[in-house]
Scaffold this motif. Structure first.
Motif, mmCIF file in Angstrom:
data_model
loop_
_atom_site.group_PDB
_atom_site.id
_atom_site.type_symbol
_atom_site.label_atom_id
_atom_site.label_comp_id
_atom_site.label_asym_id
_atom_site.label_seq_id
_atom_site.Cartn_x
_atom_site.Cartn_y
_atom_site.Cartn_z
ATOM 1 N N ARG A 176 23.232 17.516 40.212
ATOM 2 C CA ARG A 176 23.385 18.406 39.050
ATOM 3 C C ARG A 176 24.771 19.033 39.108
ATOM 4 N NH1 ARG A 176 18.187 22.352 39.609
ATOM 5 N NH2 ARG A 176 19.300 22.915 41.504
ATOM 6 N N TYR A 177 25.555 18.787 38.071
ATOM 7 C CA TYR A 177 26.880 19.415 38.008
ATOM 8 C C TYR A 177 26.700 20.912 37.755
ATOM 9 C CZ TYR A 177 31.663 20.428 36.446
ATOM 10 O OH TYR A 177 32.925 20.953 36.301
ATOM 11 N N SER A 178 27.468 21.713 38.455
ATOM 12 C CA SER A 178 27.325 23.172 38.394
ATOM 13 C C SER A 178 27.851 23.774 37.100
ATOM 14 C CB SER A 178 28.105 23.794 39.557
ATOM 15 O OG SER A 178 29.485 23.469 39.415
ATOM 16 N N GLY A 179 28.724 23.016 36.411
ATOM 17 C CA GLY A 179 29.397 23.579 35.235
ATOM 18 C C GLY A 179 30.800 24.052 35.569
ATOM 19 N N PHE A 180 31.147 24.061 36.867
ATOM 20 C CA PHE A 180 32.513 24.475 37.243
ATOM 21 C C PHE A 180 33.107 23.544 38.299
ATOM 22 C CE2 PHE A 180 29.580 27.073 39.810
ATOM 23 C CZ PHE A 180 30.052 26.873 41.102
ATOM 24 N N THR A 181 34.421 23.518 38.300
ATOM 25 C CA THR A 181 35.200 22.747 39.276
ATOM 26 C C THR A 181 35.958 23.734 40.149
ATOM 27 O OG1 THR A 181 35.346 20.784 37.875
ATOM 28 C CG2 THR A 181 37.110 21.089 39.489
ATOM 29 N N ALA A 182 36.062 23.430 41.438
ATOM 30 C CA ALA A 182 36.709 24.344 42.388
ATOM 31 C C ALA A 182 38.089 23.817 42.795
ATOM 32 C CB ALA A 182 35.844 24.509 43.629
ATOM 33 N N ILE A 183 39.056 24.717 42.819
ATOM 34 C CA ILE A 183 40.369 24.437 43.408
ATOM 35 C C ILE A 183 40.525 25.413 44.568
ATOM 36 C CG2 ILE A 183 42.850 24.169 43.006
ATOM 37 C CD1 ILE A 183 42.310 24.060 40.019
ATOM 38 N N ARG A 184 40.850 24.871 45.765
ATOM 39 C CA ARG A 184 40.890 25.709 46.965
ATOM 40 C C ARG A 184 42.162 25.431 47.758
ATOM 41 N NH1 ARG A 184 34.657 24.316 48.618
ATOM 42 N NH2 ARG A 184 35.252 22.264 47.917
ATOM 43 N N ILE A 235 38.962 16.418 37.299
ATOM 44 C CA ILE A 235 38.855 15.807 38.622
ATOM 45 C C ILE A 235 40.044 14.914 38.976
ATOM 46 C CG2 ILE A 235 37.443 13.823 37.895
ATOM 47 C CD1 ILE A 235 37.046 15.870 41.154
ATOM 48 N N ASN A 236 40.673 14.311 37.982
ATOM 49 C CA ASN A 236 41.796 13.404 38.263
ATOM 50 C C ASN A 236 43.164 14.086 38.207
ATOM 51 O OD1 ASN A 236 40.110 11.124 38.638
ATOM 52 N ND2 ASN A 236 39.868 10.968 36.422
ATOM 53 N N THR A 237 43.154 15.416 38.217
ATOM 54 C CA THR A 237 44.404 16.180 38.188
ATOM 55 C C THR A 237 45.289 15.800 39.371
ATOM 56 O OG1 THR A 237 43.286 18.020 37.131
ATOM 57 C CG2 THR A 237 45.348 18.523 38.255
ATOM 58 N N VAL A 238 46.537 15.512 39.092
ATOM 59 C CA VAL A 238 47.485 15.163 40.160
ATOM 60 C C VAL A 238 48.139 16.429 40.703
ATOM 61 C CG1 VAL A 238 49.565 13.852 40.735
ATOM 62 C CG2 VAL A 238 47.889 12.886 39.146
ATOM 63 N N LYS A 242 49.871 23.389 39.925
ATOM 64 C CA LYS A 242 50.244 23.703 38.535
ATOM 65 C C LYS A 242 48.995 23.980 37.699
ATOM 66 C CE LYS A 242 52.623 21.688 34.577
ATOM 67 N NZ LYS A 242 52.951 20.402 33.945
ATOM 68 N N THR A 243 47.950 23.158 37.906
ATOM 69 C CA THR A 243 46.695 23.330 37.165
ATOM 70 C C THR A 243 46.069 24.683 37.481
ATOM 71 O OG1 THR A 243 46.324 20.951 37.176
ATOM 72 C CG2 THR A 243 44.400 22.340 36.751
ATOM 73 N N ALA A 244 46.033 25.036 38.770
ATOM 74 C CA ALA A 244 45.465 26.332 39.169
ATOM 75 C C ALA A 244 46.226 27.481 38.522
ATOM 76 C CB ALA A 244 45.491 26.470 40.690
ATOM 77 N N LEU A 245 47.547 27.396 38.523
ATOM 78 C CA LEU A 245 48.372 28.460 37.926
ATOM 79 C C LEU A 245 48.128 28.568 36.418
ATOM 80 C CD1 LEU A 245 51.682 27.904 39.928
ATOM 81 C CD2 LEU A 245 50.303 30.003 39.954
ATOM 82 N N GLU A 246 47.987 27.428 35.761
ATOM 83 C CA GLU A 246 47.734 27.430 34.308
ATOM 84 C C GLU A 246 46.357 28.031 33.986
ATOM 85 O OE1 GLU A 246 48.145 23.377 33.118
ATOM 86 O OE2 GLU A 246 50.347 23.440 33.065
ATOM 87 N N LYS A 247 45.351 27.605 34.739
ATOM 88 C CA LYS A 247 43.979 28.047 34.466
ATOM 89 C C LYS A 247 43.773 29.531 34.792
ATOM 90 C CE LYS A 247 42.263 24.059 33.157
ATOM 91 N NZ LYS A 247 41.838 23.851 31.750
ATOM 92 N N ASP A 266 48.106 21.350 50.699
ATOM 93 C CA ASP A 266 47.055 22.207 51.251
ATOM 94 C C ASP A 266 46.074 22.683 50.185
ATOM 95 O OD1 ASP A 266 47.993 22.097 53.898
ATOM 96 O OD2 ASP A 266 49.490 23.633 53.481
ATOM 97 N N ILE A 267 46.092 22.025 49.027
ATOM 98 C CA ILE A 267 45.200 22.390 47.920
ATOM 99 C C ILE A 267 44.207 21.258 47.671
ATOM 100 C CG2 ILE A 267 45.063 23.029 45.473
ATOM 101 C CD1 ILE A 267 47.879 24.197 45.697
ATOM 102 N N LEU A 268 42.931 21.603 47.592
ATOM 103 C CA LEU A 268 41.856 20.635 47.339
ATOM 104 C C LEU A 268 41.234 20.918 45.973
ATOM 105 C CD1 LEU A 268 39.993 20.935 50.765
ATOM 106 C CD2 LEU A 268 41.605 19.146 50.136
ATOM 107 N N LEU A 269 40.768 19.876 45.308
ATOM 108 C CA LEU A 269 40.086 20.043 44.024
ATOM 109 C C LEU A 269 38.778 19.240 44.065
ATOM 110 C CD1 LEU A 269 41.695 20.116 40.523
ATOM 111 C CD2 LEU A 269 39.690 18.692 40.901
#
Length: 389
Positions: A176-184, A235-238, A242-247, A266-269
């Protein structure tokens, strides 16, 4: 004990749950072998929080002091609005006094390394991908991709959320997808408001997004963000940074500065999933443990803790029924399934509360949180963090 010394346990998966189970079973005298799909212990991961229930379980495994020395105690934990206003000051000192220990945050590979060093030398075999298991009345066999076959008295599937052992026991069950994606991310960052001596940090809750920052020990910090987004969209963000900063644009400082301080490498998605709780985990001489049995959302910070609890309860069950593996598994399930199912459901409910998007719902939630006394906060989670295996 003598009955167990002659027993052989095969553990599939060398993560936190598999290694904890290996330690617990070796303490009983079992002959244990762990088979891990990865070629080596990976130096890649995020931070993991270990609440009082996890620390107490680690004490029984004999590794809690090493974990405390490597991690960072959580002596400050705040929840703030997206613009930085204080919502909740978590009563961490009162909780520590009540439960006899602070929560600790540790770099996940450091925890895995500590557990690995506490199993007997030669226990863990790397690069071993399970193909299938076969069982008869007296033995169980694991067959690996490289052609090796290993026989034992029991087999534990601690092979994570995409468990091959689970498929053998239960069949396919939908995630079950949670509805959110994590960037860490992991970084070195200093902020006077969150001094390293205090440990801990803060979470900020915005509309459909959340950010957390905590000290990890050894001068490092760990941050995470959870962003509401349809499955497959991010999920396919390269360029993860940059994505984290934008979001997370427009959040209060130091959020953007924390992200800026982090190297892209050092960033995981990850997209975040769980599965509906099961009614049983075992079949014949095989059982499940950790994420293979009960994958959960990270919102209560209990994924690792529950797998360590599983390991201890499973070892106690085998100690009680040394000559009857099936009876031991039945006892293990009776103790663990109600608790882990409650954590799975609680983590989902917490996600709904944390990831709200509707401004009126957010306003109501924030009013409720601000009005909540420490005693209620502590009472709400006592069943979880106050639990001792």
């Amino acid at each position: 004990m003598t009955n167990l010394v002659s027993k052989t346990a095969i553990i599939i998966g060398g993560g936190l749950g598999g290694l904890s189970a290996a330690i617990a079973l070796q303490q009983l005298g079992l002959n244990v072998s762990v088979y891990e799909k990865a070629k080596e212990l990976k130096e890649l991961g995020a931070g993991i929080v270990l609440s009082a229930n996890a620390i107490k379980a680690l004490e029984k495994l004999g590794v809690a002091e090493q974990v405390r020395n490597s991690g960072s105690p959580v002596k400050k934990a705040e929840i703030r609005t997206w613009d930085g206003k204080l919502l909740v000051n978590v009563p961490v000192h009162k909780q520590a006094k009540l439960y006899g220990t602070y929560s600790y945050l540790i770099y996940r590979p450091d925890l895995q390394s500590i557990l690995y060093k506490n199993v007997k030398k030669g226990t863990v075999y790397f690069g071993k991908k399970l193909m299938r298991i076969e069982t008869d009345a007296t033995k169980i066999k694991a067959i690996f991709e490289d052609g090796e076959e290993v026989e034992g008295d029991l087999l534990i599937g601690a092979d994570g959320v995409h468990s091959e052992v689970r498929r053998s026991i239960i069949g396919s069950t939908p995630s079950r997808y949670s509805g959110f994606t994590a960037i860490r991310g992991i970084s070195n960052f200093e902020d006077d408001r969150f001094p390293v001596e205090l440990g801990g940090g803060f979470e900020a809750w915005g509309p459909g997004k959340r950010f957390g920052f905590s000290h990890l020990g050894r001068g490092r910090i760990f941050w995470f963000s959870a962003i509401n987004i349809p499955q497959g969209k991010m999920i396919n963000t390269v360029d993860r940074k940059k994505t984290a900063l934008e979001k997370l644009k427009g959040s209060f400082e130091p959020i953007e500065a924390v992200i800026e301080s982090t190297n892209e490498s050092d960033i995981l998605l990850h997209e975040i999933f769980d599965r509906s709780p099961l009614k049983y985990w075992s079949k014949d001489r095989a059982t499940l443990l950790g994420d293979a049995a009960h994958p959960m959302l990270p919102n209560l910070g209990q994924g690792g803790a529950q797998s360590i609890e599983d390991a201890l309860v499973l070892s106690r069950s085998l100690e009680k029924y040394p000559d009857n593996v099936q009876q031991a598994f039945k006892m293990y399930e009776e103790i663990r399934i109600p608790r882990t199912s409650q954590v799975v459901r609680g983590s989902r409910a917490m996600a709904r509360l944390m990831q709200l998007e509707n401004p009126l719902a957010i306003h109501s939630r924030n009013l409720m949180l601000r009005a909540m006394p420490d005693t209620v906060q502590i009472k709400r989670l006592k069943w979880l963090v106050g639990h001792e295996v």
